[in-house]
Design an enzyme around this catalytic site. Structure first.
Site, PDB file in Angstrom:
ATOM      1  N   VAL A   1     -51.232 -47.854  28.546  1.00 32.66           N
ATOM      2  CA  VAL A   1     -51.208 -49.009  28.240  1.00 32.66           C
ATOM      3  C   VAL A   1     -51.064 -49.999  29.461  1.00 32.66           C
ATOM      4  CG1 VAL A   1     -50.136 -48.741  25.814  1.00 32.66           C
ATOM      5  CG2 VAL A   1     -48.334 -49.192  27.834  1.00 32.66           C
ATOM      6  N   CYS A   2     -51.433 -51.274  29.259  1.00 32.75           N
ATOM      7  CA  CYS A   2     -51.149 -52.111  30.240  1.00 32.75           C
ATOM      8  C   CYS A   2     -51.108 -53.736  29.782  1.00 32.75           C
ATOM      9  CB  CYS A   2     -52.459 -52.248  31.328  1.00 32.75           C
ATOM     10  SG  CYS A   2     -53.971 -52.584  30.672  1.00 32.75           S
ATOM     11  N   SER A   3     -51.366 -54.817  30.526  1.00 35.93           N
ATOM     12  CA  SER A   3     -51.208 -55.912  29.714  1.00 35.93           C
ATOM     13  C   SER A   3     -52.191 -56.373  29.039  1.00 35.93           C
ATOM     14  CB  SER A   3     -50.913 -56.991  30.899  1.00 35.93           C
ATOM     15  OG  SER A   3     -52.281 -57.046  31.888  1.00 35.93           O
TER      16      SER A   3
END
Length: 120
Positions: free
Chosen positions: A81-83
């Site tokens: 996951v990331c932004s």
């Protein structure tokens, strides 16, 4: 001026449509993987991670993943996951290049959190 308002309105509708699409297509069985012990790998920077993250997730930034992937167990399942979902795709690909078989893109961390954790 009217043209600018129309363009902004269209862009806003496209963005809202994209966000709704991301939330509804994110599932892909990720909740099942998590219930079976998958680890959420947050590839944002340490500062971004400190500002908010999914409880229990592991943080190794995309910039460090090529050097630190050896800290991860190839036998485990990871959900990146990331932004916004771009870095998580890159991290997923890097880990697969390094021999990881069970790596899945979770997209934006807040979408995953809303889709999986708050739905139950």
């Amino acid at each position: 001026m009217k043209r600018i308002i129309i363009i902004v309105g269209v862009l806003l509708l496209i963005y809202i449509g994209y966000r709704i699409y991301r939330i509804y297509t994110l599932d892909k069985g990720l909740d099942k993987l998590l219930s079976e012990g998958a680890i959420i790998l947050d590839v944002r920077t340490e500062n971004e991670f400190k500002m908010g993250h999914i409880e229990g997730s592991l943080n190794i930034s995309l910039g460090e993943i090529r050097n630190r992937y050896t800290e991860l167990d190839t036998a485990k399942t990871y959900i990146t996951v990331c932004s916004h979902g771009l870095r998580s795709v890159k991290a997923e690909n890097i880990l697969k290049e390094k021999g990881f078989k069970k790596v899945y893109n979770g997209g934006a961390w807040n979408d995953l959190q809303e889709s999986v954790f708050f739905r139950h």
